[in-house]
Design an enzyme around this catalytic site. Structure first.
Site, PDB file in Angstrom:
ATOM      1  CG  ASP A 248      38.965  34.060  38.305  1.00  0.00           C
ATOM      2  OD1 ASP A 248      38.276  33.040  38.119  1.00  0.00           O
ATOM      3  OD2 ASP A 248      38.632  34.981  39.078  1.00  0.00           O
TER       4      ASP A 248
ATOM      5  CD  GLU B 284      36.053  31.776  34.948  1.00  0.00           C
ATOM      6  OE1 GLU B 284      35.093  31.201  35.491  1.00  0.00           O
ATOM      7  OE2 GLU B 284      36.673  32.720  35.477  1.00  0.00           O
TER       8      GLU B 284
END
Length: 621
Positions: free
Chosen positions: A343, A372
Site C-alpha cells: 500500500d 501501489e
C-alpha cells in the site's frame, strides 16, 4: 521521413529498458542542413537535465543505412542502474538545434522533451505469475460463509441483509467510522475457489486481512492476527493450501506506512489496555515507531487523518518487526502467502523497500513484491527525489493505472493515439521482468467500477450526495456501460502483463468511489452473461502462451479503432476493437491466413474483415 523514433528498433536497439552492461545503439537522420559537423547525443541522469556537470556526450559517426540513407550512429554501454534522459544536439549552416521527443516517441527539431532510457540491474520476477489472471477481493464484501466467529468486537455494526448498501453517511458527529460490516470471511472465499478457478484466476489479491477496526482494514491493529470477523490464522492457512491445489496463489495487502490509532501499537482508544501503546506510555516498545511532534497529542499521520498515525520506517525495531527472520512478512509467507502488494509504496523509503524485497525473496524467488503506484513508476518523483522502484532492488512490479485511464478514455472519448502512447510508454520505460507481472486493472477499491466509469456522468468534483443519487444506472446506461466494459476487458486481457478482475465486476456490479464501489457480491443475482464472458476470457488468457509472453505490435490506433497483435515465435494473436456506433473495416495491414482461428468475439463481425458497432475480435494463427 522519420528523423528518429525510440520505439522502432531501426533507430534504437534494443527496444525499451536495458540491463547494466548491455550495449544500446542509436541511429538518427538529421535534416540535411543540420549535420555538419556530426550530431552529438547528450545523456543526463534523470533530474539533472540542467546540470552541465552531469552530461555524458556521445559523438555520432556517419553510417549508411540498409535503405540507402546516410544517418549517424553511436553506442553506449551503461554500467550503473538508473534512469537517463537523452536528446540529440545538431549543428549546421543554420546554427545549433536540438532533436527532441514527441509524444509518439518520434522526433521534432527544437520542440518536445527528452527521451527516457531505463537501466536496471538484472533481476527476475516470479515466472509462474507471468501473464497470470489476478482477482482482487475486498474481503468483507465477497461472501459470508455463515461460520461462527469468536472474539468479534462488540462495537461493529453487522448488516443483516447481504444486499444492503454500505453506509455512506457520517455519524451524528460528522465522522465516517467505516464500522459497518457484512461479515465476508476467509471461509466464504475458500468455498468459492472452484468458481474463481473457472474464471481462469491464478492470483488472488486480498485487501487487508489483519485485525483492524474498520471494514476496509487499512488501519492495522495487529499485523500478526487475522481479523476475527474474517476467521483465524488456521482459516488463512487452509485457504492458501486449497487455493494452491487449484493453481491459485494468494497475495496479501501490506499496509506498512501507517497503523491504526486503535491498535496494539498506538492504542489511542485504549482498546488494548489503559497504560499500553505508544500513545499512553513514553516507554512503550512502540514509542519510536511513530514521529512525534509533541507527545502524545501531536504526531504525524497519513494525509492528516489522526486515526492513521504514520510509522517511522527508519526505526530499526519497526523494520525488524516487519522484515526480520520472525517478522510479519516471513510469518505470513510461511503460512502460505505468495507475496505482498504494498500500500502507498511511494510513501515508503527506498531503503525500507529494499529491505522488504530481501525479506520476501528470502522465502523464495517466486514470491511477489507489488507496489501501489498510480503514475509511470519508472520516473515517479516523490518526497524530494526520483524513485528507484523498478531498477532491480525494490519492486517486482506495480499496479498499472495509466493503462486503465487510457483504455477508458479511448472507449469514452475516442483517444486512440493517446491509448497507444500510454501502452508504448510503459513498455518502453519498464524493464521486461516488470511488464510480465504488471497488474492491469480496470476497477479497484479506490476507483469507480468500470461499468459506472464508462456509462455514468464523470464524478470529478462531485460530492457523496451526488454520487449516491447517480450510483444506480438506468437500464440504458447499464446496457451501454456493459457493452463498453466487454470491449475494455477484451483489451485488458490481451495486453502484456496480468489482467486483474475486481470482485463482482464480472457479475455486473456498479458504483462510484468508496464506499459505492465496495458493494457485496450479488450471489444469485449475477449478470450470468457477463460471468460466462469472463470465464471465456480467463480460459483464453490462461491457455495462450502468446498472450502471456508475446511481444506487442500496434497495427492501427485512431479515434474509432484499436488494432494490434501479440507475437511469440511463429505464433500470432491479433486483436481488433471498434468503439464506434458504425460498422468498420479492420485495417490488419497484413493478410490474415485462412487457418486463423477465432478465439473470442464481442458483438458482431463479418469474418476477420469487419466489425459491427461496439465490437471486438481476437484471432490466433
Amino acid at each position: 521521413m522519420l528523423l528518429y523514433n525510440s520505439r522502432d528498433p531501426f533507430y534504437k536497439k534494443p527496444f525499451g529498458a536495458v540491463k547494466t552492461g548491455e550495449m544500446v545503439s542509436f541511429r538518427v537522420f538529421p535534416p540535411a542542413e543540420l549535420h555538419d559537423p556530426a550530431p552529438v547525443m547528450e545523456l543526463f541522469p534523470i533530474g539533472r537535465e540542467d546540470d552541465p556537470a552531469a552530461l555524458t556526450a556521445l559523438p555520432m559517426e556517419p553510417r549508411r543505412a540498409p535503405d540507402g540513407r546516410v544517418g549517424y550512429v553511436c553506442a553506449w554501454t551503461p554500467r550503473e542502474a538508473g534512469v537517463w534522459r537523452y536528446r540529440f544536439r545538431l549543428r549546421g549552416s543554420l546554427g545549433e538545434f536540438l532533436l527532441l521527443r514527441q509524444p509518439d516517441g518520434g522526433a521534432g527539431v527544437n520542440q518536445g522533451g527528452f527521451w527516457q532510457l531505463t537501466v536496471y540491474e538484472p533481476f527476475s520476477t516470479p515466472a509462474p505469475l507471468e501473464g497470470a489472471v489476478f482477482y482482487q477481493i475486498f474481503p468483507d464484501r465477497f461472501r459470508n460463509s455463515g461460520a461462527p466467529k469468536e472474539g468479534v468486537p462488540a462495537d461493529r455494526v453487522i448488516h443483516q441483509d447481504w444486499g444492503e448498501a454500505p453506509v455512506d453517511r457520517p455519524d451524528g458527529e460528522g465522522r465516517f467510522l467505516c464500522n459497518d460490516y457484512f461479515g465476508g470471511d476467509l471461509q466464504g472465499i475458500l468455498e468459492k475457489l472452484p468458481y474463481l478457478a473457472g474464471l481462469g484466476v491464478e492470483v488472488l489479491y486480498l485487501n487487508p486481512v489483519f485485525e483492524a477496526h474498520s471494514n476496509h482494514r487499512y488501519n492495522t491493529a495487529d499485523y500478526r492476527k487475522i481479523d476475527p470477523l474474517l476467521g483465524t490464522e488456521e482459516d488463512f492457512r487452509r485457504l492458501c493450501a486449497e487455493a494452491g491445489r487449484l493453481g491459485i496463489r494468494v497475495v496479501l495487502d501490506g499496509v506498512f506506512n501507517h497503523t491504526g490509532s486503535d491498535s496494539v501499537y498506538f492504542n489511542k482508544e485504549k482498546r488494548y489496555g489503559q497504560d499500553t501503546g505508544a500513545y499512553n506510555d513514553p516507554d512503550s516498545p512502540y514509542h519510536d515507531w511513530y514521529s512525534w511532534i509533541r507527545w502524545p497529542d501531536s504526531y504525524e499521520s497519513w494525509w492528516g487523518f489522526a486515526t492513521l498515525p504514520n510509522v517511522n520506517e527508519g526505526c530499526q525495531s519497526y523494520r525488524d518487526f516487519i522484515c526480520g527472520e520472525d517478522g510479519v512478512l516471513r510469518k505470513w509467507l510461511r503460512a502460505g502467502a505468495a507475496g505482498f502488494r504494498l500500500d502507498v509504496a511511494d510513501e515508503l523509503p527506498d531503503s525500507f523497500l529494499e529491505e522488504i524485497r530481501r525479506s520476501v525473496k528470502a522465502a523464495g524467488p517466486d514470491k511477489l513484491v507489488l507496489g501501489e503506484v498510480w503514475e509511470d513508476a519508472s520516473n515517479k518523483y516523490s518526497y524530494g527525489h526520483y524513485r528507484r522502484y523498478l531498477l532491480g532492488r525494490q519492486l517486482d512490479s506495480v499496479m498499472n493505472y495509466p493503462w486503465r485511464t487510457a483504455i477508458l478514455r479511448f472507449l469514452k472519448l475516442g483517444e486512440g493515439q493517446e491509448l497507444l502512447n500510454a501502452i508504448m510508454d510503459i513498455l518502453e520505460n519498464y524493464p521486461p521482468p516488470v511488464v510480465g507481472v504488471l497488474m492491469n486493472c480496470l476497477s479497484t477499491h479506490d476507483v469507480p467500477r468500470c461499468i459506472t466509469a464508462l456509462a455514468a456522468p464523470d464524478m470529478e468534483g462531485r460530492d457523496r450526495d451526488w454520487q449516491r443519487e447517480h450510483n444506480t444506472l438506468t437500464p440504458d446506461q447499464y446496457y451501454f456501460g456493459r457493452q463498453m466494459f466487454l470491449l475494455a476487458s477484451l483489451i485488458q486481457y490481451t495486453l502484456p502483463g496480468c489482467p486483474s478482475l475486481y470482485y463482482g465486476d464480472e457479475a455486473g456490479l456498479v458504483g462510484y468511489a468508496d464506499p459505492f464501489n465496495r458493494g457485496t457480491y450479488p450471489w444469485g443475482k449475477e449478470d450470468q452473461g457477463l460471468v460466462e464472458y469472463f470465464r471465456l476470457l480467463g480460459q483464453m488468457r490462461k491457455g495462450s502462451t502468446v498472450l502471456r509472453q508475446g511481444d506487442f505490435s500496434p497495427l492501427c490506433f485512431n479515434d474509432q479503432l484499436c488494432v494490434y497483435q501479440r507475437r511469440l515465435g511463429n505464433r500470432t494473436v491479433a486483436v481488433a476493437v471498434n468503439r464506434s456506433g458504425e460498422r468498420r473495416e479492420i485495417p490488419w495491414n497484413r493478410v490474415i491466413p485462412k487457418s486463423a482461428r477465432v478465439l473470442m468475439t464481442v458483438g458482431g463481425a463479418d469474418g476477420a474483415h469487419a466489425l459491427h458497432s461496439h465490437s471486438g475480435i481476437v484471432l490466433a494463427f
